[in-house]
Design a protein around this motif. Structure first.
Motif, PDB file in Angstrom:
ATOM      1  N   ARG A  93      36.407  39.968  25.822  1.00  0.00           N
ATOM      2  CA  ARG A  93      37.556  40.523  26.549  1.00  0.00           C
ATOM      3  C   ARG A  93      37.249  40.545  28.047  1.00  0.00           C
ATOM      4  O   ARG A  93      36.173  40.991  28.452  1.00  0.00           O
ATOM      5  CB  ARG A  93      37.900  41.924  26.040  1.00  0.00           C
ATOM      6  CG  ARG A  93      38.398  41.886  24.602  1.00  0.00           C
ATOM      7  CD  ARG A  93      39.008  43.180  24.128  1.00  0.00           C
ATOM      8  NE  ARG A  93      39.518  43.012  22.762  1.00  0.00           N
ATOM      9  CZ  ARG A  93      40.724  42.504  22.473  1.00  0.00           C
ATOM     10  NH1 ARG A  93      41.547  42.161  23.465  1.00  0.00           N
ATOM     11  NH2 ARG A  93      41.106  42.362  21.225  1.00  0.00           N
ATOM     12  N   ILE A  95      42.486  42.206  32.600  1.00  0.00           N
ATOM     13  CA  ILE A  95      41.377  42.998  32.073  1.00  0.00           C
ATOM     14  C   ILE A  95      41.719  43.460  30.652  1.00  0.00           C
ATOM     15  O   ILE A  95      42.800  43.985  30.398  1.00  0.00           O
ATOM     16  CB  ILE A  95      41.105  44.209  32.988  1.00  0.00           C
ATOM     17  CG1 ILE A  95      40.677  43.731  34.378  1.00  0.00           C
ATOM     18  CG2 ILE A  95      40.045  45.114  32.382  1.00  0.00           C
ATOM     19  CD1 ILE A  95      40.662  44.827  35.430  1.00  0.00           C
ATOM     20  N   GLY A  96      40.801  43.186  29.719  1.00  0.00           N
ATOM     21  CA  GLY A  96      40.990  43.602  28.335  1.00  0.00           C
ATOM     22  C   GLY A  96      41.557  42.547  27.422  1.00  0.00           C
ATOM     23  O   GLY A  96      41.526  42.696  26.199  1.00  0.00           O
ATOM     24  N   ARG A 118      36.834  41.195  31.909  1.00  0.00           N
ATOM     25  CA  ARG A 118      36.442  42.387  32.661  1.00  0.00           C
ATOM     26  C   ARG A 118      36.828  42.230  34.126  1.00  0.00           C
ATOM     27  O   ARG A 118      37.027  41.118  34.621  1.00  0.00           O
ATOM     28  CB  ARG A 118      34.931  42.609  32.529  1.00  0.00           C
ATOM     29  CG  ARG A 118      34.458  42.768  31.101  1.00  0.00           C
ATOM     30  CD  ARG A 118      32.956  42.741  30.996  1.00  0.00           C
ATOM     31  NE  ARG A 118      32.498  42.835  29.610  1.00  0.00           N
ATOM     32  CZ  ARG A 118      31.246  42.683  29.226  1.00  0.00           C
ATOM     33  NH1 ARG A 118      30.291  42.427  30.121  1.00  0.00           N
ATOM     34  NH2 ARG A 118      30.924  42.779  27.943  1.00  0.00           N
ATOM     35  N   ASP A 119      36.882  43.358  34.800  1.00  0.00           N
ATOM     36  CA  ASP A 119      37.228  43.342  36.219  1.00  0.00           C
ATOM     37  C   ASP A 119      36.237  42.479  36.996  1.00  0.00           C
ATOM     38  O   ASP A 119      35.023  42.667  36.904  1.00  0.00           O
ATOM     39  CB  ASP A 119      37.210  44.776  36.761  1.00  0.00           C
ATOM     40  CG  ASP A 119      37.730  44.858  38.180  1.00  0.00           C
ATOM     41  OD1 ASP A 119      38.665  44.115  38.524  1.00  0.00           O
ATOM     42  OD2 ASP A 119      37.184  45.662  38.964  1.00  0.00           O
ATOM     43  N   ASP A 133      35.826  39.143  36.640  1.00  0.00           N
ATOM     44  CA  ASP A 133      35.420  37.899  35.980  1.00  0.00           C
ATOM     45  C   ASP A 133      36.018  36.685  36.682  1.00  0.00           C
ATOM     46  O   ASP A 133      37.190  36.700  37.097  1.00  0.00           O
ATOM     47  CB  ASP A 133      35.873  37.893  34.519  1.00  0.00           C
ATOM     48  CG  ASP A 133      34.923  38.631  33.601  1.00  0.00           C
ATOM     49  OD1 ASP A 133      33.788  38.919  34.028  1.00  0.00           O
ATOM     50  OD2 ASP A 133      35.313  38.904  32.442  1.00  0.00           O
TER      51      ASP A 133
END
Length: 255
Positions: A90, A33-34, A92-93, A95
């Motif tokens: 970026r 994440i990120g 994400r939770d 994906d």
């Protein structure tokens, strides 16, 4: 023209394939994440550079593409099926990410892809990825001397149909060797007993692409590369470079 590879060529292709497998493993390990898709591309670039390999993706421009491909990986997220261009997005939770990567080492190519989820996975995404993996495994199991391409395509397609998943019509795998894309085309649907005969030394990139929507319809993004499902359903893509040998199928792109 279909080229059958010698044992020496297969050994060289295994080294190229090892680089691909290592790059995919490194990218999946860094995906979190990120993290941006461009950062994942840099991870793959580092693995290729460390191995002294180049990318068959970077600068590749087939007839349909408006611009050369700008990266060493295809990064396709959620409803993107294949050919996703890495950008500043970026992760994400939740994906669902599909990464396709190739390498050229000492003049020989390897090509493979993997799908995975970042953070908390949706159960339906886990099932989709598992089905894509089973479809790939079925295709690999059918890559034996005496079978034909129709047998391989039928094995892949049967898994997709059983799960009521869609597949992109006309898309599939390909022969591979000195060039990333060689003859023959490797369909993800087929009729048993039909098509090109599988012979020792034939090397194929087998790559099921499954969509959660049962139709498999797609559209192309403005970048001219990324293919997305028209209904917004998610997709998974699995691929290995596989050699047909007298001793059975040999996967060349394991890390």
């Amino acid at each position: 023209m279909v080229e059958l590879k010698s044992d020496t060529a297969l050994a060289a292709m295994r080294e190229a394939g090892r680089v691909v497998g290592n790059a995919l493993a490194a990218v999946q390990q860094e995906a979190a994440i990120g993290v941006s898709l461009l950062e994942l591309d840099e991870v793959a670039r580092g693995v290729l550079a460390a191995a002294g390999a180049s990318s068959p993706f970077l600068g590749y421009r087939p007839s349909f593409a408006p611009v050369p491909f700008p990266a060493v990986i295809c990064a396709s997220v959620n409803d993107a099926v294949v050919h996703g261009v890495p950008d500043g997005y970026r992760l994400r939770d939740g994906d669902l990410v599909s990464i396709d990567c190739g390498a050229v080492l000492d003049g020989w190519c390897g090509d493979a892809a993997v799908s995975f989820t970042v953070g908390t996975a949706r159960p339906e995404d886990t099932a989709l990825i598992a089905a894509a993996r089973r479809a790939l495994e079925a295709g690999i199991a059918a890559a034996v001397v005496g079978n034909r391409l129709g047998d391989l395509g039928y094995a892949v397609g049967a898994v997709a149909r059983a799960g009521r998943y869609g597949m992109l019509e006309g898309f599939g795998g390909h022969g591979i060797g000195r060039r990333m894309h060689e003859d023959p085309h490797v369909p993800n649907e087929g009729r048993p007993g039909r098509g090109f005969p599988l012979r020792p030394g034939l090397v194929l990139a087998i790559e099921p692409m499954l969509t959660a929507g049962g139709r498999g319809d797609y559209r192309t993004d403005p970048d001219g590369w990324t293919l997305r499902t028209t209904d917004g359903s998610r997709a998974a893509h699995m691929e290995h470079t596989v050699a047909v040998t007298e001793d059975g199928p040999r996967i060349l792109t394991l890390p």
